[in-house]
Design a protein around this motif. Structure first.
Motif, PDB file in Angstrom:
ATOM      1  N   ILE A   8       1.380  -1.742   0.056  1.00  0.00           N
ATOM      2  CA  ILE A   8       0.209  -0.021   0.433  1.00  0.00           C
ATOM      3  C   ILE A   8       0.879   1.196   0.186  1.00  0.00           C
ATOM      4  O   ILE A   8       2.134   1.284   0.299  1.00  0.00           O
ATOM      5  CB  ILE A   8      -0.770  -0.039   1.236  1.00  0.00           C
ATOM      6  N   ALA A   9      -0.021   1.827   0.311  1.00  0.00           N
ATOM      7  CA  ALA A   9       0.715   3.387  -0.129  1.00  0.00           C
ATOM      8  C   ALA A   9      -0.352   4.698   1.024  1.00  0.00           C
ATOM      9  O   ALA A   9      -1.381   4.560   0.328  1.00  0.00           O
ATOM     10  CB  ALA A   9       1.258   3.724  -1.408  1.00  0.00           C
ATOM     11  N   GLN A  10       0.586   5.577   1.545  1.00  0.00           N
ATOM     12  CA  GLN A  10       0.149   6.668   2.156  1.00  0.00           C
ATOM     13  C   GLN A  10      -0.274   8.096   1.481  1.00  0.00           C
ATOM     14  O   GLN A  10      -1.133   8.589   1.184  1.00  0.00           O
ATOM     15  CB  GLN A  10       0.706   7.325   2.763  1.00  0.00           C
ATOM     16  N   ASN A  11      -0.232   7.627  -0.258  1.00  0.00           N
ATOM     17  CA  ASN A  11      -0.613   8.386  -1.188  1.00  0.00           C
ATOM     18  C   ASN A  11      -0.595   8.023  -2.742  1.00  0.00           C
ATOM     19  O   ASN A  11      -0.249   6.468  -2.547  1.00  0.00           O
ATOM     20  CB  ASN A  11       0.782   9.856  -1.822  1.00  0.00           C
ATOM     21  N   LYS A  12      -1.222   8.453  -3.565  1.00  0.00           N
ATOM     22  CA  LYS A  12      -0.905   7.536  -5.316  1.00  0.00           C
ATOM     23  C   LYS A  12       0.093   7.402  -5.765  1.00  0.00           C
ATOM     24  O   LYS A  12       0.026   6.466  -6.993  1.00  0.00           O
ATOM     25  CB  LYS A  12      -1.804   8.503  -5.671  1.00  0.00           C
ATOM     26  N   ASN A  13       0.851   7.531  -5.273  1.00  0.00           N
ATOM     27  CA  ASN A  13       2.266   7.666  -6.346  1.00  0.00           C
ATOM     28  C   ASN A  13       3.554   6.510  -5.619  1.00  0.00           C
ATOM     29  O   ASN A  13       4.227   6.372  -6.430  1.00  0.00           O
ATOM     30  CB  ASN A  13       3.019   8.935  -6.001  1.00  0.00           C
ATOM     31  N   HIS A  14       3.339   6.897  -4.677  1.00  0.00           N
ATOM     32  CA  HIS A  14       4.553   5.628  -3.639  1.00  0.00           C
ATOM     33  C   HIS A  14       4.036   4.304  -3.065  1.00  0.00           C
ATOM     34  O   HIS A  14       2.765   4.539  -2.265  1.00  0.00           O
ATOM     35  CB  HIS A  14       5.053   6.253  -2.709  1.00  0.00           C
ATOM     36  N   THR A  15       4.321   3.127  -3.318  1.00  0.00           N
ATOM     37  CA  THR A  15       3.819   2.137  -2.686  1.00  0.00           C
ATOM     38  C   THR A  15       4.908   1.602  -1.796  1.00  0.00           C
ATOM     39  O   THR A  15       6.244   1.642  -1.821  1.00  0.00           O
ATOM     40  CB  THR A  15       3.702   1.334  -3.338  1.00  0.00           C
ATOM     41  N   ASP A  16       4.683   2.440   0.017  1.00  0.00           N
ATOM     42  CA  ASP A  16       6.657   2.633   0.043  1.00  0.00           C
ATOM     43  C   ASP A  16       5.716   2.094   2.251  1.00  0.00           C
ATOM     44  O   ASP A  16       6.360   1.058   2.517  1.00  0.00           O
ATOM     45  CB  ASP A  16       6.562   3.675   0.929  1.00  0.00           C
ATOM     46  N   LEU A  17       4.447   0.822   1.905  1.00  0.00           N
ATOM     47  CA  LEU A  17       4.177   0.168   3.048  1.00  0.00           C
ATOM     48  C   LEU A  17       3.833  -1.169   2.693  1.00  0.00           C
ATOM     49  O   LEU A  17       3.331  -1.554   1.649  1.00  0.00           O
ATOM     50  CB  LEU A  17       3.163   1.469   3.819  1.00  0.00           C
ATOM     51  N   LEU A  18       3.759  -1.731   3.962  1.00  0.00           N
ATOM     52  CA  LEU A  18       2.890  -2.875   3.679  1.00  0.00           C
ATOM     53  C   LEU A  18       1.165  -3.151   4.704  1.00  0.00           C
ATOM     54  O   LEU A  18       1.979  -2.937   6.069  1.00  0.00           O
ATOM     55  CB  LEU A  18       3.663  -4.719   4.066  1.00  0.00           C
ATOM     56  N   LEU A  19       0.511  -3.677   4.755  1.00  0.00           N
ATOM     57  CA  LEU A  19      -0.583  -3.273   5.679  1.00  0.00           C
ATOM     58  C   LEU A  19      -1.002  -5.470   5.628  1.00  0.00           C
ATOM     59  O   LEU A  19      -1.228  -6.445   4.760  1.00  0.00           O
ATOM     60  CB  LEU A  19      -1.953  -3.188   4.681  1.00  0.00           C
ATOM     61  N   GLY A  20      -1.548  -5.668   6.513  1.00  0.00           N
ATOM     62  CA  GLY A  20      -0.957  -7.088   6.498  1.00  0.00           C
ATOM     63  C   GLY A  20      -2.188  -7.462   7.778  1.00  0.00           C
ATOM     64  O   GLY A  20      -2.534  -6.441   8.258  1.00  0.00           O
TER      65      GLY A  20
ATOM     66  N   HIS B  18      -2.261  -4.749  10.515  1.00  0.00           N
ATOM     67  CA  HIS B  18      -0.937  -3.927  11.150  1.00  0.00           C
ATOM     68  C   HIS B  18      -0.507  -3.737   9.812  1.00  0.00           C
ATOM     69  O   HIS B  18      -0.518  -3.662   8.259  1.00  0.00           O
ATOM     70  CB  HIS B  18      -0.498  -5.054  11.586  1.00  0.00           C
ATOM     71  N   ILE B  19       0.333  -2.268  10.339  1.00  0.00           N
ATOM     72  CA  ILE B  19       0.578  -1.420   9.100  1.00  0.00           C
ATOM     73  C   ILE B  19       2.083  -1.867   8.981  1.00  0.00           C
ATOM     74  O   ILE B  19       2.942  -1.202   9.888  1.00  0.00           O
ATOM     75  CB  ILE B  19       0.858   0.149   8.650  1.00  0.00           C
ATOM     76  N   TYR B  20       3.130  -2.130   8.179  1.00  0.00           N
ATOM     77  CA  TYR B  20       4.424  -2.401   8.612  1.00  0.00           C
ATOM     78  C   TYR B  20       5.142  -1.641   7.390  1.00  0.00           C
ATOM     79  O   TYR B  20       4.880  -1.833   6.617  1.00  0.00           O
ATOM     80  CB  TYR B  20       4.755  -3.794   8.311  1.00  0.00           C
ATOM     81  N   SER B  21       6.614  -2.025   7.257  1.00  0.00           N
ATOM     82  CA  SER B  21       7.431  -0.818   6.615  1.00  0.00           C
ATOM     83  C   SER B  21       7.851  -2.292   5.780  1.00  0.00           C
ATOM     84  O   SER B  21       7.661  -3.314   6.000  1.00  0.00           O
ATOM     85  CB  SER B  21       8.877  -0.463   7.171  1.00  0.00           C
ATOM     86  N   ILE B  22       8.002  -1.032   4.533  1.00  0.00           N
ATOM     87  CA  ILE B  22       8.505  -1.784   3.338  1.00  0.00           C
ATOM     88  C   ILE B  22       9.457  -3.162   3.427  1.00  0.00           C
ATOM     89  O   ILE B  22       9.303  -4.516   2.765  1.00  0.00           O
ATOM     90  CB  ILE B  22       8.764  -1.419   2.022  1.00  0.00           C
ATOM     91  N   ASN B  23      10.060  -2.893   4.139  1.00  0.00           N
ATOM     92  CA  ASN B  23      11.843  -3.904   4.387  1.00  0.00           C
ATOM     93  C   ASN B  23      11.322  -4.261   5.829  1.00  0.00           C
ATOM     94  O   ASN B  23      12.506  -5.701   6.041  1.00  0.00           O
ATOM     95  CB  ASN B  23      12.737  -3.172   4.327  1.00  0.00           C
TER      96      ASN B  23
ATOM     97  N   PRO C 111       5.484  -4.446  13.361  1.00  0.00           N
ATOM     98  CA  PRO C 111       4.796  -3.073  12.741  1.00  0.00           C
ATOM     99  C   PRO C 111       4.580  -1.844  13.363  1.00  0.00           C
ATOM    100  O   PRO C 111       5.061  -1.714  14.638  1.00  0.00           O
ATOM    101  CB  PRO C 111       2.847  -3.844  13.271  1.00  0.00           C
ATOM    102  N   ASN C 112       4.879  -1.379  11.928  1.00  0.00           N
ATOM    103  CA  ASN C 112       4.894   0.481  12.726  1.00  0.00           C
ATOM    104  C   ASN C 112       3.554   1.053  13.447  1.00  0.00           C
ATOM    105  O   ASN C 112       3.441   1.472  14.356  1.00  0.00           O
ATOM    106  CB  ASN C 112       4.917   1.035  11.381  1.00  0.00           C
ATOM    107  N   LYS C 113       2.171   0.425  12.774  1.00  0.00           N
ATOM    108  CA  LYS C 113       0.867   0.608  13.546  1.00  0.00           C
ATOM    109  C   LYS C 113      -0.094  -0.525  13.631  1.00  0.00           C
ATOM    110  O   LYS C 113      -0.216  -0.896  12.536  1.00  0.00           O
ATOM    111  CB  LYS C 113       0.235   1.878  12.978  1.00  0.00           C
ATOM    112  N   SER C 114      -0.573  -0.987  14.594  1.00  0.00           N
ATOM    113  CA  SER C 114      -2.309  -1.606  14.760  1.00  0.00           C
ATOM    114  C   SER C 114      -3.053  -1.153  15.007  1.00  0.00           C
ATOM    115  O   SER C 114      -2.982  -0.490  15.778  1.00  0.00           O
ATOM    116  CB  SER C 114      -1.595  -2.905  15.711  1.00  0.00           C
ATOM    117  N   PHE C 115      -4.091  -2.243  13.607  1.00  0.00           N
ATOM    118  CA  PHE C 115      -5.097  -1.644  14.538  1.00  0.00           C
ATOM    119  C   PHE C 115      -6.113  -2.749  14.784  1.00  0.00           C
ATOM    120  O   PHE C 115      -5.986  -3.649  13.647  1.00  0.00           O
ATOM    121  CB  PHE C 115      -6.150  -1.459  13.024  1.00  0.00           C
ATOM    122  N   GLU C 116      -6.470  -2.996  16.535  1.00  0.00           N
ATOM    123  CA  GLU C 116      -7.411  -3.990  16.593  1.00  0.00           C
ATOM    124  C   GLU C 116      -8.537  -4.231  16.428  1.00  0.00           C
ATOM    125  O   GLU C 116      -8.926  -3.349  16.392  1.00  0.00           O
ATOM    126  CB  GLU C 116      -7.400  -4.599  18.120  1.00  0.00           C
ATOM    127  N   TRP C 117      -9.004  -5.649  16.265  1.00  0.00           N
ATOM    128  CA  TRP C 117     -10.921  -5.860  15.956  1.00  0.00           C
ATOM    129  C   TRP C 117     -11.421  -4.874  16.168  1.00  0.00           C
ATOM    130  O   TRP C 117     -12.882  -4.456  15.980  1.00  0.00           O
ATOM    131  CB  TRP C 117     -11.236  -6.863  14.874  1.00  0.00           C
TER     132      TRP C 117
END
Length: 552
Positions: free
Chosen positions: A216-228, A235-240, A245-251
């Motif tokens: 995923i990307a935080q804007n339309k031009n770059h894909t620099d994140l991963l959504l798990g 969970h939001i992860y960095s690409i590497n 995870p950098n950020k998590s949302f529990e259900w």
């Protein structure tokens, strides 16, 4: 109704191929079937009741998609092939495998799928944990370790470790097998379903277990994140970094998830919290993310409610089945123990029987050897008796020969003594002859010297006579007187007598020298003959002594 009419009323069908982790199945589906009809058919064929964890997956245009349950199969964007291939896989993962996986078939399917994901490196696992997981996989496949049956190399055709681990450590296949077998030997007594459950309990604690990743990307031009998306939330992860995870949302903290084209929005339950928006590469990705989110969220809420009657019945059946299996395993363990004890007793009896047979065989062999030894001793006694007779005969002959040799030795000693005496006599004669020869040589030298002096005196006398003759002749011519003549005649006669005497002595001396020389030559000849005789006798005696020595 005619047969042709029946054929016309039969519904049209299409073929599908269902691929599980370890098997393949083919089914004929009606054209009007929905995804749920096909899914239920597969679950019935597998005997699966915990259907909410699984789904039918297919690949279209390089993207993995799940078959929708409420829509016709042929109306969906599926591959145009015959038969149509679907993969029956786990779509959603439990939070706690030991509590949620009730059926053995459910547990087995999860075990196979998670094992494949670890080997394909879709789930990261440390090298130490992979060896332990491999040991449980071997226990589930081969049962208890038996060193007599599981010989070195029995794991050569099994894929048990990720290639990353094999590349990381420079170990041979034999070394890896030794490490796995060391753990495998400690799992003795664990049944197949228990080994698979232990495998899953270790795997569920891995960071990448049950997580579906999407770029995923935080804007339309770059894909620099991963959504798990997993059983606990988003969970939001960095690409590497797919581990932390950098950020998590529990259900339980998410109020709403929605998408518009490529944009996906996550609204937290707290209205004051920031709304998270991101962009995916395709609309289909957002649909797939939303589908997974809805399914995981439903299971999350379901786990926290009172179980339905169906779940309660399944859990009760699972408990009964576990209790029955436990009792069965205990009974099998007792039977196995009794069988092992019986086998050990049998082996002990067989060993004892073999030992007794061996002892009997050895006793028979000893008896045969004793009989053979007795026969050999009898033969040896007979041979010894004959040899004694022969030796007595040889001893008598040897005694006769010894007496003969003693006589010969005495003769040889006497002859040797005579030979030595003769040699000493010959040496004495030779010494005497040498001395006599020296004496004779000295006498001959003196005689030669006397002869030489006599001849010199003779020469001097002749010279004097000639001188006197030359002096006396002129006076006789000039003074012819008788008195003088008589006197001179008298003197001449005296000189002549002296010369004649000298000539007689010289002749006698020469005659004596010649006679002595002849005597010396005669004695020398005789001495040489005597020496030759002695040499021949000595040579003969030496030959006899050598022959007698060789004979003795």
């Amino acid at each position: 109704m005619s047969i042709r009419g029946l054929k016309k009323k039969q519904p049209k069908t299409f073929k599908v191929k269902i691929i599980t982790v370890d098997a393949e199945m083919e089914f004929s589906c009606e054209m009007k079937w929905k995804g749920k009809d096909l899914f239920d058919l597969v679950c019935r064929a597998l005997g699966l009741r915990e259907t909410w964890f699984f789904g039918l997956q297919y690949t279209i245009k390089g993207m993995c998609t799940w078959l929708k349950m409420d829509k016709k199969v042929l109306d969906q964007e599926i591959p145009k092939e015959d038969p149509i291939s679907f993969h029956f896989l786990a779509k959603f993962y439990p939070e706690k495998v030991e509590e949620e996986l009730l059926q053995e078939i459910t547990q087995h399917l999860f075990f196979l799928q998670v094992k494949k994901q670890i080997l394909d490196e879709e789930i990261y696992c440390s090298p130490e944990a992979t060896v332990l997981l491999a040991s449980y996989a071997v226990q589930a496949k081969y049962g208890d370790y038996d060193p007599n049956f599981h010989e070195p190399g029995f794991l050569a055709h099994d894929e048990l470790l990720p290639k990353r681990v094999l590349r990381q450590y420079q170990l041979t296949a034999e070394m890896w097998e030794e490490k796995i077998t060391a753990w495998y030997a400690e799992h003795r007594g664990i049944a197949r379903d228990e080994a698979e459950m232990n495998y899953l309990k270790i795997a569920q604690d891995l960071e990448m277990y049950g997580v579906n990743y999407f770029p995923i990307a935080q804007n339309k031009n770059h894909t620099d994140l991963l959504l798990g998306v997993d059983a606990k939330g988003i969970h939001i992860y960095s690409i590497n970094n797919r581990f932390s995870p950098n950020k998590s949302f529990e259900w339980s903290a998410i109020r709403n998830i929605s998408y518009s084209e490529k944009e996906l929005t996550i609204k937290p339950l707290d209205k004051k919290a920031e709304v998270f928006k991101f962009f995916s590469s395709q609309l289909k990705v957002n649909k797939l993310i939303l589908q997974l989110c809805i399914g995981n969220h439903d299971l999350f809420m379901r786990r926290r409610k009172v179980d339905s009657i169906e779940i309660q019945q399944m859990k009760a059946q699972a408990r009964e089945e576990k209790a029955r299996k436990k009792m069965e395993n205990q009974r099998l363990a007792r039977e196995k123990q009794l069988r092992e004890e019986a086998e050990r007793a049998k082996e002990e009896l067989e060993r004892r029987l073999f030992q007794l047979e061996d002892e009997a065989r050895q006793a028979n062999e000893a008896l045969l050897r004793s009989q053979e030894a007795a026969e050999l001793l009898a033969e040896k006694a007979q041979i010894a008796e004959e040899e004694a007779k022969l030796l007595a005969q040889n001893a008598a002959e040897a005694e006769q020969e010894r007496q003969r040799l003693e006589i010969t030795a005495l003769k040889t000693k006497e002859e040797k003594r005579l030979m030595e005496q003769k040699m000493r006599e010959a040496e004495l004669i030779a010494v005497k002859l040498v001395k006599e020869s020296d004496r004779r040589a000295k006498e001959a030298e003196h005689l030669k010297q006397d002869l030489h002096e006599a001849r010199e005196a003779e020469q001097k006398a002749k010279q004097k006579l000639l001188d006197i003759t030359r002096l006396n002749c002129p006076h006789m011519v000039k003074y012819p007187q008788y008195s003088s003549t008589d006197t001179r005649d008298a003197n001449f006669d005296k000189g002549s007598i002296k010369l004649d005497l000298k000539d007689i002595d010289l002749k006698r001396l020469s005659f004596e020298i010649e006679r002595e020389r002849l005597d010396y030559l005669e004695k020398s000849r005789k001495f040489e003959d005597r020496l030759k005789e002695l040499k021949s006798e000595i040579h003969a005696l030496k030959l006899e002594e050598k022959q007698s020595g060789l004979y003795s």
